[in-house]
Design an enzyme around this catalytic site. Structure first.
Site, mmCIF file in Angstrom:
data_model
loop_
_atom_site.group_PDB
_atom_site.id
_atom_site.type_symbol
_atom_site.label_atom_id
_atom_site.label_comp_id
_atom_site.label_asym_id
_atom_site.label_seq_id
_atom_site.Cartn_x
_atom_site.Cartn_y
_atom_site.Cartn_z
ATOM 1 N N ASP A 143 0.843 -1.197 0.000
ATOM 2 C CA ASP A 143 0.000 0.000 0.000
ATOM 3 C C ASP A 143 0.882 1.253 0.000
ATOM 4 O O ASP A 143 0.837 2.068 0.892
ATOM 5 C CB ASP A 143 -0.978 -0.013 1.167
ATOM 6 C CG ASP A 143 -0.307 -0.089 2.534
ATOM 7 O OD1 ASP A 143 0.860 -0.501 2.600
ATOM 8 O OD2 ASP A 143 -0.953 0.272 3.530
ATOM 9 N N HIS A 183 2.456 4.905 12.327
ATOM 10 C CA HIS A 183 1.696 3.666 12.232
ATOM 11 C C HIS A 183 2.449 2.667 13.102
ATOM 12 O O HIS A 183 3.595 2.322 12.812
ATOM 13 C CB HIS A 183 1.636 3.171 10.780
ATOM 14 C CG HIS A 183 1.005 1.832 10.650
ATOM 15 N ND1 HIS A 183 -0.329 1.679 10.354
ATOM 16 C CD2 HIS A 183 1.507 0.599 10.805
ATOM 17 C CE1 HIS A 183 -0.612 0.392 10.317
ATOM 18 N NE2 HIS A 183 0.488 -0.280 10.588
ATOM 19 N N ILE A 184 1.819 2.247 14.174
ATOM 20 C CA ILE A 184 2.447 1.304 15.096
ATOM 21 C C ILE A 184 1.481 0.148 15.270
ATOM 22 O O ILE A 184 0.345 0.330 15.681
ATOM 23 C CB ILE A 184 2.765 1.976 16.451
ATOM 24 C CG1 ILE A 184 3.696 3.158 16.219
ATOM 25 C CG2 ILE A 184 3.369 0.969 17.417
ATOM 26 C CD1 ILE A 184 3.949 4.004 17.429
ATOM 27 N N GLY A 185 1.929 -1.030 14.920
ATOM 28 C CA GLY A 185 1.055 -2.192 14.986
ATOM 29 C C GLY A 185 1.661 -3.297 14.159
ATOM 30 O O GLY A 185 2.738 -3.775 14.463
ATOM 31 N N SER A 186 1.013 -3.671 13.080
ATOM 32 C CA SER A 186 1.550 -4.692 12.171
ATOM 33 C C SER A 186 2.654 -4.048 11.345
ATOM 34 O O SER A 186 2.478 -3.677 10.191
ATOM 35 C CB SER A 186 0.441 -5.232 11.274
ATOM 36 O OG SER A 186 -0.551 -5.850 12.043
#
Length: 87
Positions: A8, A68-71
């Site tokens: 993406d 963006h913190i996560g996957s």
């Protein structure tokens, strides 16, 4: 079984050339497509839409530094609604 990979990175198409270019031999980089593409574009697009709506501003007038913190994790500098740098 078929594998499909989806990146993406479209949100980051606005990265300036000096940001997306690595400090390596440019002939080798261009021949092999080596450049910064950026990730988590869908997340950053959502963040931009949400924040600009919350602030009551058009996206084109919204400046952010978002994470963006996560996957996976990344950061993005957004100026006037466009990605100008990303980790």
């Amino acid at each position: 079984m078929t594998s499909i990979t989806y990146f993406d990175s479209a949100f980051h198409q606005t990265l300036p050339p000096y940001v997306k270019t690595y400090a390596i031999n440019q002939q080798i980089a261009k021949a092999n497509g080596l450049r910064k593409y950026g990730f988590h574009g869908i997340s950053y697009s959502f963040i931009l839409r949400s924040v600009s709506e919350f602030l009551g501003k058009p996206q084109e007038q919204t400046n952010l530094i978002a994470m963006h913190i996560g996957s996976g994790a990344s950061m993005c500098a957004i100026q006037e609604g466009k990605s100008i740098d990303t980790s």
